[in-house]
Design an enzyme around this catalytic site. Structure first.
Site, short mmCIF file in Angstrom:
data_model
loop_
_atom_site.label_atom_id
_atom_site.label_comp_id
_atom_site.label_asym_id
_atom_site.label_seq_id
_atom_site.Cartn_x
_atom_site.Cartn_y
_atom_site.Cartn_z
N ARG A 179 1.53 -0.96 0.31
CA ARG A 179 -0.01 -0.12 -0.17
C ARG A 179 1.18 1.31 0.15
O ARG A 179 0.40 2.57 -0.47
CB ARG A 179 -0.87 0.42 1.33
N LYS A 227 -2.58 6.35 1.59
CA LYS A 227 -2.22 6.75 2.65
C LYS A 227 -1.46 8.38 2.35
O LYS A 227 -0.64 8.77 3.42
CB LYS A 227 -1.84 6.11 3.38
N GLU A 263 -16.59 6.56 4.00
CA GLU A 263 -15.84 6.61 5.46
C GLU A 263 -16.09 7.09 6.08
O GLU A 263 -15.97 7.98 5.85
CB GLU A 263 -13.99 5.63 4.59
C1 LIG Z 1 -5.38 3.90 7.96
C2 LIG Z 1 -6.62 4.23 6.84
C3 LIG Z 1 -8.23 3.29 7.58
C4 LIG Z 1 -7.51 1.83 7.90
O1 LIG Z 1 -6.70 0.62 7.53
P1 LIG Z 1 -6.18 0.10 8.20
O2 LIG Z 1 -4.96 -0.67 7.11
O3 LIG Z 1 -6.95 -0.98 8.68
O4 LIG Z 1 -5.21 0.63 9.18
C5 LIG Z 1 -8.98 3.73 6.82
N1 LIG Z 1 -9.03 4.53 6.23
C6 LIG Z 1 -8.17 5.60 6.03
C7 LIG Z 1 -8.23 6.84 4.78
C8 LIG Z 1 -7.16 5.57 5.88
O5 LIG Z 1 -5.78 6.45 6.25
#
Ligand SMILES: *Cc1c(COP(=O)(O)O)cnc(C)c1O
Length: 341
Positions: free
Chosen positions: A82, A184, A220
Protein backbone atom coordinates in the site's frame (compact mmCIF):
# COMPACT_ATOMS: atom_id res chain seq x y z
CA UNK A 1 15.52 -9.13 27.39
CA UNK A 2 13.95 -7.07 30.13
CA UNK A 3 10.76 -5.15 29.31
CA UNK A 4 10.53 -1.43 30.02
CA UNK A 5 8.91 -0.56 33.29
CA UNK A 6 5.62 0.75 31.90
CA UNK A 7 2.03 0.49 33.13
CA UNK A 8 1.05 -1.04 29.76
CA UNK A 9 -2.69 -1.31 30.39
CA UNK A 10 -2.96 2.39 31.19
CA UNK A 11 -0.97 3.71 28.24
CA UNK A 12 -2.90 6.06 25.97
CA UNK A 13 -2.47 6.66 22.25
CA UNK A 14 0.40 9.11 22.18
CA UNK A 15 3.98 9.40 21.07
CA UNK A 16 6.60 7.96 23.37
CA UNK A 17 10.21 8.08 22.28
CA UNK A 18 11.58 4.54 22.01
CA UNK A 19 15.21 3.44 21.65
CA UNK A 20 15.72 3.01 17.90
CA UNK A 21 14.25 4.14 14.60
CA UNK A 22 15.18 3.29 10.99
CA UNK A 23 16.27 5.92 8.47
CA UNK A 24 17.08 5.55 4.77
CA UNK A 25 17.76 8.34 2.29
CA UNK A 26 17.06 8.47 -1.43
CA UNK A 27 19.54 10.49 -3.47
CA UNK A 28 20.80 10.42 -7.07
CA UNK A 29 18.14 7.90 -7.97
CA UNK A 30 18.85 5.29 -5.30
CA UNK A 31 18.02 4.37 -1.70
CA UNK A 32 20.96 3.92 0.65
CA UNK A 33 21.30 0.89 2.94
CA UNK A 34 19.57 2.62 5.83
CA UNK A 35 20.51 2.53 9.51
CA UNK A 36 18.97 2.16 12.94
CA UNK A 37 19.63 5.29 14.96
CA UNK A 38 19.03 6.79 18.39
CA UNK A 39 18.38 10.20 16.81
CA UNK A 40 14.69 11.13 16.90
CA UNK A 41 15.20 14.53 15.22
CA UNK A 42 14.69 15.14 11.49
CA UNK A 43 16.75 18.00 10.08
CA UNK A 44 15.75 19.13 6.58
CA UNK A 45 16.01 22.27 4.48
CA UNK A 46 13.46 25.01 5.14
CA UNK A 47 12.21 24.59 1.57
CA UNK A 48 11.87 20.77 1.66
CA UNK A 49 9.19 19.36 -0.67
CA UNK A 50 7.24 17.96 2.26
CA UNK A 51 7.07 21.35 3.97
CA UNK A 52 5.98 23.27 0.89
CA UNK A 53 3.78 20.85 -1.06
CA UNK A 54 2.96 18.10 1.42
CA UNK A 55 4.78 15.36 -0.48
CA UNK A 56 4.52 12.69 2.19
CA UNK A 57 2.89 9.27 2.66
CA UNK A 58 2.69 7.00 5.68
CA UNK A 59 1.58 3.66 7.07
CA UNK A 60 0.27 2.48 10.43
CA UNK A 61 0.69 -1.06 11.79
CA UNK A 62 1.23 -2.95 15.01
CA UNK A 63 3.59 -5.41 16.66
CA UNK A 64 2.51 -7.32 19.75
CA UNK A 65 3.14 -10.47 21.75
CA UNK A 66 1.05 -13.58 21.07
CA UNK A 67 -0.12 -16.11 23.63
CA UNK A 68 2.77 -18.34 22.48
CA UNK A 69 5.23 -15.56 23.38
CA UNK A 70 6.20 -14.62 19.83
CA UNK A 71 6.52 -11.01 18.78
CA UNK A 72 4.52 -10.66 15.57
CA UNK A 73 3.58 -8.01 13.04
CA UNK A 74 0.18 -8.28 11.34
CA UNK A 75 0.34 -8.60 7.53
CA UNK A 76 3.24 -6.16 6.95
CA UNK A 77 3.43 -7.17 3.28
CA UNK A 78 0.12 -5.41 2.71
CA UNK A 79 1.38 -2.21 4.32
CA UNK A 80 4.48 -2.40 2.12
CA UNK A 81 2.38 -2.77 -1.02
CA UNK A 82 0.00 0.00 0.00
CA UNK A 83 2.86 2.39 0.72
CA UNK A 84 4.29 1.62 -2.71
CA UNK A 85 0.91 2.54 -4.25
CA UNK A 86 0.78 5.73 -2.20
CA UNK A 87 4.31 6.70 -3.26
CA UNK A 88 3.59 6.14 -6.96
CA UNK A 89 0.50 8.37 -6.80
CA UNK A 90 2.53 11.23 -5.30
CA UNK A 91 5.46 10.77 -7.73
CA UNK A 92 7.76 9.51 -4.99
CA UNK A 93 10.25 6.66 -5.41
CA UNK A 94 8.96 3.37 -4.03
CA UNK A 95 10.78 2.02 -0.99
CA UNK A 96 11.24 -1.64 -2.03
CA UNK A 97 8.55 -3.81 -0.46
CA UNK A 98 10.85 -6.51 0.98
CA UNK A 99 13.12 -3.82 2.41
CA UNK A 100 10.09 -2.14 3.95
CA UNK A 101 9.25 -5.35 5.82
CA UNK A 102 12.89 -5.80 6.87
CA UNK A 103 13.06 -2.21 8.15
CA UNK A 104 9.88 -2.57 10.18
CA UNK A 105 11.16 -5.85 11.56
CA UNK A 106 14.52 -4.29 12.47
CA UNK A 107 12.77 -1.50 14.38
CA UNK A 108 10.66 -4.00 16.31
CA UNK A 109 13.69 -6.16 17.13
CA UNK A 110 15.69 -3.10 18.27
CA UNK A 111 12.79 -2.01 20.47
CA UNK A 112 11.79 -5.47 21.74
CA UNK A 113 11.80 -4.13 25.31
CA UNK A 114 8.99 -1.80 24.24
CA UNK A 115 6.73 -4.53 22.83
CA UNK A 116 3.95 -4.87 25.40
CA UNK A 117 3.58 -8.29 27.05
CA UNK A 118 0.79 -10.69 26.07
CA UNK A 119 -2.46 -9.98 27.86
CA UNK A 120 -1.79 -6.29 28.50
CA UNK A 121 -4.00 -5.21 25.60
CA UNK A 122 -1.26 -2.76 24.61
CA UNK A 123 0.69 -2.92 21.34
CA UNK A 124 3.75 -1.39 19.73
CA UNK A 125 2.44 0.97 17.06
CA UNK A 126 4.70 1.29 14.02
CA UNK A 127 4.79 4.31 11.78
CA UNK A 128 6.64 3.95 8.46
CA UNK A 129 6.61 7.15 6.41
CA UNK A 130 8.50 9.00 3.73
CA UNK A 131 8.76 12.56 2.54
CA UNK A 132 10.42 14.82 -0.02
CA UNK A 133 13.48 16.15 1.76
CA UNK A 134 15.34 18.48 -0.61
CA UNK A 135 14.47 22.11 -1.46
CA UNK A 136 11.60 22.44 -3.94
CA UNK A 137 10.15 25.86 -4.76
CA UNK A 138 8.79 25.41 -8.30
CA UNK A 139 5.96 22.86 -8.09
CA UNK A 140 7.49 19.49 -8.92
CA UNK A 141 8.40 16.27 -7.15
CA UNK A 142 11.44 16.39 -4.86
CA UNK A 143 14.67 14.70 -6.01
CA UNK A 144 15.59 13.46 -2.55
CA UNK A 145 13.50 11.56 -0.01
CA UNK A 146 13.75 10.13 3.45
CA UNK A 147 12.06 6.90 4.56
CA UNK A 148 11.71 6.39 8.31
CA UNK A 149 10.11 3.91 10.67
CA UNK A 150 9.58 4.64 14.35
CA UNK A 151 7.76 2.72 17.05
CA UNK A 152 5.70 3.92 19.99
CA UNK A 153 3.85 1.82 22.57
CA UNK A 154 0.09 2.41 22.72
CA UNK A 155 -2.47 1.27 25.27
CA UNK A 156 -5.58 -0.88 24.80
CA UNK A 157 -8.10 0.88 22.56
CA UNK A 158 -11.21 0.01 24.55
CA UNK A 159 -10.02 1.06 27.97
CA UNK A 160 -12.92 0.95 30.41
CA UNK A 161 -15.04 -1.09 27.97
CA UNK A 162 -16.50 -0.69 24.51
CA UNK A 163 -18.65 2.37 23.92
CA UNK A 164 -20.49 2.60 20.60
CA UNK A 165 -19.81 5.82 18.70
CA UNK A 166 -22.15 8.56 17.58
CA UNK A 167 -21.15 9.89 14.19
CA UNK A 168 -22.49 12.64 11.97
CA UNK A 169 -22.88 12.88 8.23
CA UNK A 170 -20.29 15.46 7.25
CA UNK A 171 -20.95 18.47 5.06
CA UNK A 172 -17.29 18.35 4.09
CA UNK A 173 -15.91 15.93 1.54
CA UNK A 174 -12.95 13.67 2.27
CA UNK A 175 -11.90 12.62 -1.22
CA UNK A 176 -12.77 13.53 -4.79
CA UNK A 177 -13.41 10.98 -7.53
CA UNK A 178 -10.04 10.31 -9.19
CA UNK A 179 -8.32 12.13 -6.31
CA UNK A 180 -6.11 10.73 -3.55
CA UNK A 181 -8.64 9.17 -1.17
CA UNK A 182 -7.32 5.67 -1.87
CA UNK A 183 -3.74 6.40 -0.77
CA UNK A 184 -2.38 7.00 2.71
CA UNK A 185 -1.15 10.56 2.28
CA UNK A 186 -0.79 13.16 5.00
CA UNK A 187 -2.70 15.61 2.80
CA UNK A 188 -5.92 13.59 3.28
CA UNK A 189 -5.57 14.09 7.01
CA UNK A 190 -4.64 17.79 6.92
CA UNK A 191 -7.89 18.66 5.21
CA UNK A 192 -9.93 16.40 7.52
CA UNK A 193 -8.81 18.21 10.70
CA UNK A 194 -11.40 20.99 10.46
CA UNK A 195 -14.17 18.42 9.95
CA UNK A 196 -13.12 16.36 12.97
CA UNK A 197 -12.54 19.35 15.26
CA UNK A 198 -16.00 20.74 14.47
CA UNK A 199 -17.57 17.27 14.80
CA UNK A 200 -16.05 16.90 18.27
CA UNK A 201 -17.17 20.41 19.24
CA UNK A 202 -20.72 19.39 18.34
CA UNK A 203 -20.48 16.20 20.40
CA UNK A 204 -19.85 13.65 17.64
CA UNK A 205 -17.07 11.08 17.69
CA UNK A 206 -16.47 10.89 13.95
CA UNK A 207 -17.60 12.02 10.51
CA UNK A 208 -19.30 9.83 7.95
CA UNK A 209 -18.18 11.07 4.55
CA UNK A 210 -20.39 10.57 1.53
CA UNK A 211 -19.15 10.35 -2.05
CA UNK A 212 -18.21 13.83 -3.19
CA UNK A 213 -19.82 13.58 -6.63
CA UNK A 214 -23.39 12.67 -5.69
CA UNK A 215 -23.50 12.74 -1.87
CA UNK A 216 -25.73 9.68 -1.95
CA UNK A 217 -23.23 6.91 -1.15
CA UNK A 218 -21.32 6.05 2.02
CA UNK A 219 -17.54 6.28 1.77
CA UNK A 220 -15.66 6.12 5.08
CA UNK A 221 -14.68 8.19 8.12
CA UNK A 222 -11.48 10.22 8.40
CA UNK A 223 -9.40 7.18 9.26
CA UNK A 224 -11.49 4.02 9.22
CA UNK A 225 -13.61 2.01 6.76
CA UNK A 226 -17.25 1.06 7.40
CA UNK A 227 -18.61 -2.43 7.90
CA UNK A 228 -22.37 -2.87 8.07
CA UNK A 229 -24.37 -5.97 8.90
CA UNK A 230 -27.78 -6.49 7.31
CA UNK A 231 -30.75 -7.80 9.28
CA UNK A 232 -30.21 -11.21 7.70
CA UNK A 233 -26.56 -11.35 8.73
CA UNK A 234 -24.68 -10.31 5.58
CA UNK A 235 -21.55 -8.24 6.12
CA UNK A 236 -21.43 -5.29 3.73
CA UNK A 237 -18.64 -2.79 3.10
CA UNK A 238 -18.79 0.18 0.72
CA UNK A 239 -16.96 -0.09 -2.59
CA UNK A 240 -15.47 3.06 -4.06
CA UNK A 241 -12.23 4.11 -5.73
CA UNK A 242 -11.84 6.95 -3.24
CA UNK A 243 -11.84 4.79 -0.09
CA UNK A 244 -8.53 3.90 1.55
CA UNK A 245 -8.20 0.09 1.32
CA UNK A 246 -8.04 -0.79 5.02
CA UNK A 247 -6.07 -3.93 5.78
CA UNK A 248 -8.24 -4.52 8.85
CA UNK A 249 -11.40 -4.30 6.74
CA UNK A 250 -10.00 -6.70 4.10
CA UNK A 251 -9.02 -9.11 6.89
CA UNK A 252 -12.47 -8.88 8.52
CA UNK A 253 -14.23 -9.58 5.20
CA UNK A 254 -12.09 -12.72 4.87
CA UNK A 255 -12.84 -13.73 8.46
CA UNK A 256 -16.58 -13.21 7.87
CA UNK A 257 -16.57 -15.59 4.92
CA UNK A 258 -13.91 -18.14 5.78
CA UNK A 259 -14.15 -18.37 9.57
CA UNK A 260 -17.75 -17.42 10.32
CA UNK A 261 -19.45 -18.69 7.15
CA UNK A 262 -21.19 -15.36 6.59
CA UNK A 263 -21.98 -13.72 3.31
CA UNK A 264 -19.70 -10.72 2.76
CA UNK A 265 -20.21 -8.13 0.02
CA UNK A 266 -18.13 -5.19 -1.12
CA UNK A 267 -20.53 -2.99 -3.06
CA UNK A 268 -21.85 0.55 -3.34
CA UNK A 269 -23.83 1.43 -0.23
CA UNK A 270 -26.40 4.20 -0.56
CA UNK A 271 -26.91 6.41 2.46
CA UNK A 272 -30.64 5.64 2.17
CA UNK A 273 -29.88 2.01 3.06
CA UNK A 274 -28.07 2.84 6.30
CA UNK A 275 -31.30 2.99 8.33
CA UNK A 276 -32.01 -0.63 7.37
CA UNK A 277 -28.75 -2.14 8.69
CA UNK A 278 -28.67 -4.00 12.00
CA UNK A 279 -25.07 -3.18 12.94
CA UNK A 280 -22.36 -0.77 11.98
CA UNK A 281 -18.66 -0.61 12.80
CA UNK A 282 -15.50 1.28 11.87
CA UNK A 283 -12.41 -0.71 11.05
CA UNK A 284 -8.77 0.20 11.25
CA UNK A 285 -5.53 -0.92 12.85
CA UNK A 286 -6.03 1.09 16.04
CA UNK A 287 -9.31 -0.45 17.25
CA UNK A 288 -9.82 -3.40 14.85
CA UNK A 289 -13.58 -2.55 15.01
CA UNK A 290 -15.28 0.30 16.86
CA UNK A 291 -19.03 -0.17 16.94
CA UNK A 292 -21.24 2.70 15.78
CA UNK A 293 -24.49 3.10 17.69
CA UNK A 294 -25.94 6.14 16.01
CA UNK A 295 -25.58 8.13 12.78
CA UNK A 296 -26.93 11.66 12.76
CA UNK A 297 -27.82 13.27 9.42
CA UNK A 298 -28.53 16.95 10.02
CA UNK A 299 -30.62 16.31 13.12
CA UNK A 300 -32.18 13.10 11.83
CA UNK A 301 -31.02 10.18 13.97
CA UNK A 302 -30.48 6.65 12.77
CA UNK A 303 -30.10 4.34 15.75
CA UNK A 304 -28.86 0.81 15.09
CA UNK A 305 -30.68 -2.02 16.90
CA UNK A 306 -27.35 -3.01 18.50
CA UNK A 307 -27.73 0.07 20.71
CA UNK A 308 -25.35 2.30 22.64
CA UNK A 309 -24.09 -0.19 25.23
CA UNK A 310 -22.23 -2.88 23.33
CA UNK A 311 -21.14 -4.20 19.95
CA UNK A 312 -23.74 -5.89 17.77
CA UNK A 313 -23.53 -9.71 17.89
CA UNK A 314 -21.92 -10.16 14.47
CA UNK A 315 -19.56 -7.23 14.98
CA UNK A 316 -18.53 -8.88 18.25
CA UNK A 317 -17.88 -12.22 16.52
CA UNK A 318 -15.80 -10.53 13.84
CA UNK A 319 -13.86 -8.66 16.50
CA UNK A 320 -13.29 -11.75 18.66
CA UNK A 321 -12.20 -13.86 15.70
CA UNK A 322 -9.75 -11.38 14.22
CA UNK A 323 -8.24 -10.45 17.60
CA UNK A 324 -8.12 -14.19 18.40
CA UNK A 325 -6.14 -14.77 15.19
CA UNK A 326 -3.84 -11.88 16.01
CA UNK A 327 -3.18 -13.07 19.56
CA UNK A 328 -2.57 -16.68 18.55
CA UNK A 329 -5.74 -18.21 20.07
CA UNK A 330 -7.15 -19.07 16.65
CA UNK A 331 -5.11 -20.42 13.76
CA UNK A 332 -4.15 -17.61 11.38
CA UNK A 333 -4.38 -17.83 7.59
CA UNK A 334 -0.97 -18.43 6.08
CA UNK A 335 1.19 -15.31 6.07
CA UNK A 336 -0.96 -13.13 8.34
CA UNK A 337 1.35 -13.20 11.35
CA UNK A 338 4.91 -12.18 10.58
CA UNK A 339 7.07 -13.49 13.43
CA UNK A 340 9.99 -11.23 14.39
CA UNK A 341 12.98 -13.41 15.16
C1 LIG B 1 -5.23 3.95 7.58
C2 LIG B 1 -6.62 4.24 7.17
C3 LIG B 1 -7.67 3.31 7.37
C4 LIG B 1 -7.47 2.00 8.09
O1 LIG B 1 -6.60 1.14 7.45
P1 LIG B 1 -5.94 -0.10 8.22
O2 LIG B 1 -4.99 -0.67 7.23
O3 LIG B 1 -7.02 -1.04 8.58
O4 LIG B 1 -5.28 0.47 9.43
C5 LIG B 1 -8.93 3.64 6.90
N1 LIG B 1 -9.17 4.82 6.30
C6 LIG B 1 -8.21 5.75 6.12
C7 LIG B 1 -8.55 7.04 5.47
C8 LIG B 1 -6.91 5.49 6.55
O5 LIG B 1 -5.96 6.40 6.36
Amino acid sequence: MEKKNIDWSNLGFGYVKTDKRFVSNYKDGAWDEGVLTDDDQVVINECAGVLQYAQTVFEGMKAYTTEQGDIVIFRPDLNAARMADSARRLEMPVYPEEKFVEAVEAVVRANAAWVPPYGSGATLYLRPYMFGSNAVIGVKPADEYQFRVFATPVGPYFKGGVKPLTIRVSDFDRAAPHGTGHIKAGLNYAMSLHAIVTAHAEGYDENMYLDAATRTKVEETGGANFLFVTKDGTVVTPKSDSILPSITRRSLMYVAQEYLGLKAEEREVYFDEVKDFAECGLCGTAAVISPVGKVVDHGHEICFPSGMEKMGPITQKLYDTLTGIQMGHIEAPKGWLHVVK
